[in-house]
Design a protein around this motif. Structure first.
Motif, PDB file in Angstrom:
ATOM      1  N   ARG A  24     -75.421 -35.484-106.300  1.00 45.99           N
ATOM      2  CA  ARG A  24     -75.209 -34.712-105.348  1.00 45.99           C
ATOM      3  C   ARG A  24     -75.817 -35.163-104.067  1.00 45.99           C
ATOM      4  NH1 ARG A  24     -76.590 -29.025-105.164  1.00 45.99           N
ATOM      5  NH2 ARG A  24     -77.488 -29.106-107.482  1.00 45.99           N
ATOM      6  N   ARG A  25     -76.563 -36.303-103.980  1.00 44.76           N
ATOM      7  CA  ARG A  25     -77.163 -36.914-102.927  1.00 44.76           C
ATOM      8  C   ARG A  25     -76.027 -37.823-102.303  1.00 44.76           C
ATOM      9  NH1 ARG A  25     -79.567 -39.636-106.841  1.00 44.76           N
ATOM     10  NH2 ARG A  25     -79.353 -41.926-107.042  1.00 44.76           N
ATOM     11  N   GLU A  26     -75.184 -38.457-102.932  1.00 46.10           N
ATOM     12  CA  GLU A  26     -73.844 -39.229-102.603  1.00 46.10           C
ATOM     13  C   GLU A  26     -72.636 -38.522-102.293  1.00 46.10           C
ATOM     14  OE1 GLU A  26     -73.563 -42.521-105.320  1.00 46.10           O
ATOM     15  OE2 GLU A  26     -75.566 -42.971-105.486  1.00 46.10           O
ATOM     16  N   LEU A  27     -72.880 -37.221-102.386  1.00 46.61           N
ATOM     17  CA  LEU A  27     -71.427 -36.401-101.990  1.00 46.61           C
ATOM     18  C   LEU A  27     -71.364 -36.471-100.511  1.00 46.61           C
ATOM     19  CD1 LEU A  27     -71.756 -33.284-104.169  1.00 46.61           C
ATOM     20  CD2 LEU A  27     -70.164 -35.116-104.333  1.00 46.61           C
ATOM     21  N   PRO A  28     -69.823 -36.579 -99.936  1.00 42.21           N
ATOM     22  CA  PRO A  28     -69.846 -36.608 -98.420  1.00 42.21           C
ATOM     23  C   PRO A  28     -69.989 -35.035 -98.078  1.00 42.21           C
ATOM     24  CG  PRO A  28     -68.009 -37.491 -99.874  1.00 42.21           C
ATOM     25  CD  PRO A  28     -68.882 -37.010-100.781  1.00 42.21           C
ATOM     26  N   ARG A  29     -70.469 -35.043 -96.649  1.00 38.89           N
ATOM     27  CA  ARG A  29     -70.821 -33.722 -96.209  1.00 38.89           C
ATOM     28  C   ARG A  29     -69.586 -32.957 -96.034  1.00 38.89           C
ATOM     29  NH1 ARG A  29     -73.902 -32.537 -90.441  1.00 38.89           N
ATOM     30  NH2 ARG A  29     -73.619 -30.047 -90.602  1.00 38.89           N
ATOM     31  N   VAL A  30     -69.523 -31.509 -96.717  1.00 40.24           N
ATOM     32  CA  VAL A  30     -68.596 -30.661 -96.471  1.00 40.24           C
ATOM     33  C   VAL A  30     -68.619 -29.801 -95.619  1.00 40.24           C
ATOM     34  CG1 VAL A  30     -67.995 -31.068 -98.927  1.00 40.24           C
ATOM     35  CG2 VAL A  30     -69.568 -29.104 -98.125  1.00 40.24           C
ATOM     36  N   VAL A  31     -67.638 -28.779 -95.060  1.00 38.23           N
ATOM     37  CA  VAL A  31     -67.815 -27.996 -94.035  1.00 38.23           C
ATOM     38  C   VAL A  31     -68.588 -26.675 -94.217  1.00 38.23           C
ATOM     39  CG1 VAL A  31     -65.415 -28.414 -93.214  1.00 38.23           C
ATOM     40  CG2 VAL A  31     -65.840 -26.658 -95.074  1.00 38.23           C
ATOM     41  N   ASP A  32     -69.275 -26.266 -93.343  1.00 39.98           N
ATOM     42  CA  ASP A  32     -70.067 -25.033 -93.382  1.00 39.98           C
ATOM     43  C   ASP A  32     -69.342 -24.122 -94.131  1.00 39.98           C
ATOM     44  OD1 ASP A  32     -72.067 -26.705 -92.115  1.00 39.98           O
ATOM     45  OD2 ASP A  32     -71.744 -25.720 -90.037  1.00 39.98           O
ATOM     46  N   GLY A  33     -70.029 -23.260 -95.002  1.00 38.54           N
ATOM     47  CA  GLY A  33     -69.358 -22.316 -95.438  1.00 38.54           C
ATOM     48  C   GLY A  33     -68.962 -22.145 -96.784  1.00 38.54           C
ATOM     49  N   LEU A  64     -57.085 -40.368 -97.947  1.00 37.40           N
ATOM     50  CA  LEU A  64     -57.991 -39.473 -97.778  1.00 37.40           C
ATOM     51  C   LEU A  64     -59.055 -39.354 -98.820  1.00 37.40           C
ATOM     52  CD1 LEU A  64     -57.556 -36.797-100.249  1.00 37.40           C
ATOM     53  CD2 LEU A  64     -55.206 -36.864 -99.057  1.00 37.40           C
ATOM     54  N   ARG A  65     -60.272 -38.628 -98.339  1.00 35.50           N
ATOM     55  CA  ARG A  65     -61.106 -38.409 -99.519  1.00 35.50           C
ATOM     56  C   ARG A  65     -61.494 -36.891 -99.545  1.00 35.50           C
ATOM     57  NH1 ARG A  65     -67.086 -40.984 -99.300  1.00 35.50           N
ATOM     58  NH2 ARG A  65     -67.028 -40.315 -97.098  1.00 35.50           N
ATOM     59  N   ALA A  66     -61.625 -36.286-100.680  1.00 34.98           N
ATOM     60  CA  ALA A  66     -61.795 -35.018-100.601  1.00 34.98           C
ATOM     61  C   ALA A  66     -62.986 -34.682-101.752  1.00 34.98           C
ATOM     62  CB  ALA A  66     -60.638 -34.154-101.013  1.00 34.98           C
ATOM     63  N   VAL A  67     -63.515 -33.117-101.605  1.00 34.63           N
ATOM     64  CA  VAL A  67     -64.604 -33.090-102.309  1.00 34.63           C
ATOM     65  C   VAL A  67     -64.160 -31.525-103.223  1.00 34.63           C
ATOM     66  CG1 VAL A  67     -67.204 -32.343-102.809  1.00 34.63           C
ATOM     67  CG2 VAL A  67     -66.308 -34.143-101.266  1.00 34.63           C
ATOM     68  N   LEU A  68     -64.477 -31.497-104.432  1.00 34.14           N
ATOM     69  CA  LEU A  68     -64.371 -29.982-105.046  1.00 34.14           C
ATOM     70  C   LEU A  68     -65.442 -29.064-104.622  1.00 34.14           C
ATOM     71  CD1 LEU A  68     -62.862 -28.262-107.044  1.00 34.14           C
ATOM     72  CD2 LEU A  68     -64.318 -29.163-108.848  1.00 34.14           C
ATOM     73  N   ARG A  74     -65.079 -18.914-105.754  1.00 32.36           N
ATOM     74  CA  ARG A  74     -63.674 -19.442-105.784  1.00 32.36           C
ATOM     75  C   ARG A  74     -63.730 -20.847-105.647  1.00 32.36           C
ATOM     76  NH1 ARG A  74     -64.032 -14.880-102.762  1.00 32.36           N
ATOM     77  NH2 ARG A  74     -64.025 -16.065-100.906  1.00 32.36           N
ATOM     78  N   PRO A  75     -63.113 -21.888-106.481  1.00 32.97           N
ATOM     79  CA  PRO A  75     -62.941 -22.978-106.263  1.00 32.97           C
ATOM     80  C   PRO A  75     -61.823 -23.499-105.164  1.00 32.97           C
ATOM     81  CG  PRO A  75     -61.521 -22.568-108.257  1.00 32.97           C
ATOM     82  CD  PRO A  75     -62.395 -21.324-107.920  1.00 32.97           C
ATOM     83  N   ARG A  76     -62.257 -24.548-104.707  1.00 33.08           N
ATOM     84  CA  ARG A  76     -61.566 -25.064-103.288  1.00 33.08           C
ATOM     85  C   ARG A  76     -61.547 -26.597-103.244  1.00 33.08           C
ATOM     86  NH1 ARG A  76     -59.644 -20.309-103.672  1.00 33.08           N
ATOM     87  NH2 ARG A  76     -60.030 -18.742-102.135  1.00 33.08           N
ATOM     88  N   VAL A  77     -60.633 -27.155-102.520  1.00 33.80           N
ATOM     89  CA  VAL A  77     -60.707 -28.741-102.262  1.00 33.80           C
ATOM     90  C   VAL A  77     -61.153 -28.644-100.674  1.00 33.80           C
ATOM     91  CG1 VAL A  77     -59.515 -30.704-101.968  1.00 33.80           C
ATOM     92  CG2 VAL A  77     -59.096 -29.207-104.069  1.00 33.80           C
ATOM     93  N   SER A  78     -61.908 -29.554-100.324  1.00 32.17           N
ATOM     94  CA  SER A  78     -62.252 -29.677 -98.917  1.00 32.17           C
ATOM     95  C   SER A  78     -62.130 -31.272 -98.541  1.00 32.17           C
ATOM     96  CB  SER A  78     -63.677 -29.140 -98.331  1.00 32.17           C
ATOM     97  OG  SER A  78     -63.868 -29.157 -97.272  1.00 32.17           O
ATOM     98  N   ILE A  79     -61.159 -31.352 -97.698  1.00 33.29           N
ATOM     99  CA  ILE A  79     -60.865 -32.908 -97.152  1.00 33.29           C
ATOM    100  C   ILE A  79     -62.015 -33.329 -96.312  1.00 33.29           C
ATOM    101  CG2 ILE A  79     -59.441 -34.210 -96.032  1.00 33.29           C
ATOM    102  CD1 ILE A  79     -57.037 -32.161 -97.076  1.00 33.29           C
TER     103      ILE A  79
END
Length: 211
Positions: A24-33, A64-68, A74-79
């Motif tokens: 978890r600590r190494e995950l890229p920062r995702v968008v707020d919300g 690109l790099r993306a996070v689940l 609801r599951p989404r993908v965030s770039i």
């Protein structure tokens, strides 16, 4: 102002994708919300080289790099990181869907598998070598939704794709100072070559609403 196609974008080409499960600590920062999907203290991160060609509305290269993630349940993908070598793609990605595209220079060699590199100025973002292996019979459909932030609000867009799939071996290299430095710290759990894909990115209703 750079012009670009209205959504949805119909794209086609080749994609070389790797997946990791990282702490978890190494995950890229995702968008707020939205929040990363974390299971057993780890989340899913994907990185891909993409060559948009053939019948694509735009022809360009992409890294690109993306996070689940999840929006509620609801599951989404965030770039989280993305570079292209097309100003029209960069402008359209940002303005239509809130995808944070930046410009980069690409060098791609497809003579034996794929060897690819991307750089901004003198900074090498990442290089990768893919060796495609066994082909999985059929053409595989995939539907998902991408969630980003546009004008301070969440923007969710639909993606529908179909491709042939090959298992692959991949080696990623990124310098420590690169935004993608974490990619070379461990081997991908899974790598795939998605050949001759077709993608519809975006929603027809958005296009109608703007007219």
């Amino acid at each position: 102002m750079t012009s670009y196609p209205e959504e949805p974008w119909h794209l086609a080409g080749q994609m070389y994708l790797s997946l990791w499960f990282v702490p978890r600590r190494e995950l890229p920062r995702v968008v707020d919300g939205v929040r990363p999907v974390v299971i057993g203290g780890r989340g899913a991160v994907g990185a891909a080289w993409v060559v948009y060609e053939n019948d694509s509305v735009l022809h360009y290269n992409e890294l690109l790099r993306a996070v689940l993630v999840r929006d509620g349940l609801r599951p989404r993908v965030s770039i989280t990181d993305i570079w292209v070598d097309s100003e029209a793609s960069m402008a359209g990605g940002r303005e239509l869907w809130g995808i944070p595209k930046e410009m980069a220079d690409f060098a791609i060699d497809r003579s034996a598998g794929v060897r690819a590199g991307a750089a901004t100025g003198k900074e090498v973002l990442a290089t990768a070598a893919f060796e495609p292996g066994r082909r999985i019979p059929g053409r595989w459909p995939l539907t998902y939704r991408v969630t980003q932030t546009r004008d301070g609000e969440l923007k969710t867009s639909s993606v529908r794709s179909r491709s042939t799939v090959r298992m692959a071996r991949a080696r990623w290299v990124a310098q420590e100072g690169s935004p993608l430095g974490e990619l070379s710290r461990s081997r991908p759990l899974l790598s795939l070559a998605l050949n001759d894909f077709t993608i519809r990115f975006g929603d027809v209703l958005e296009q109608a609403a703007r007219r």
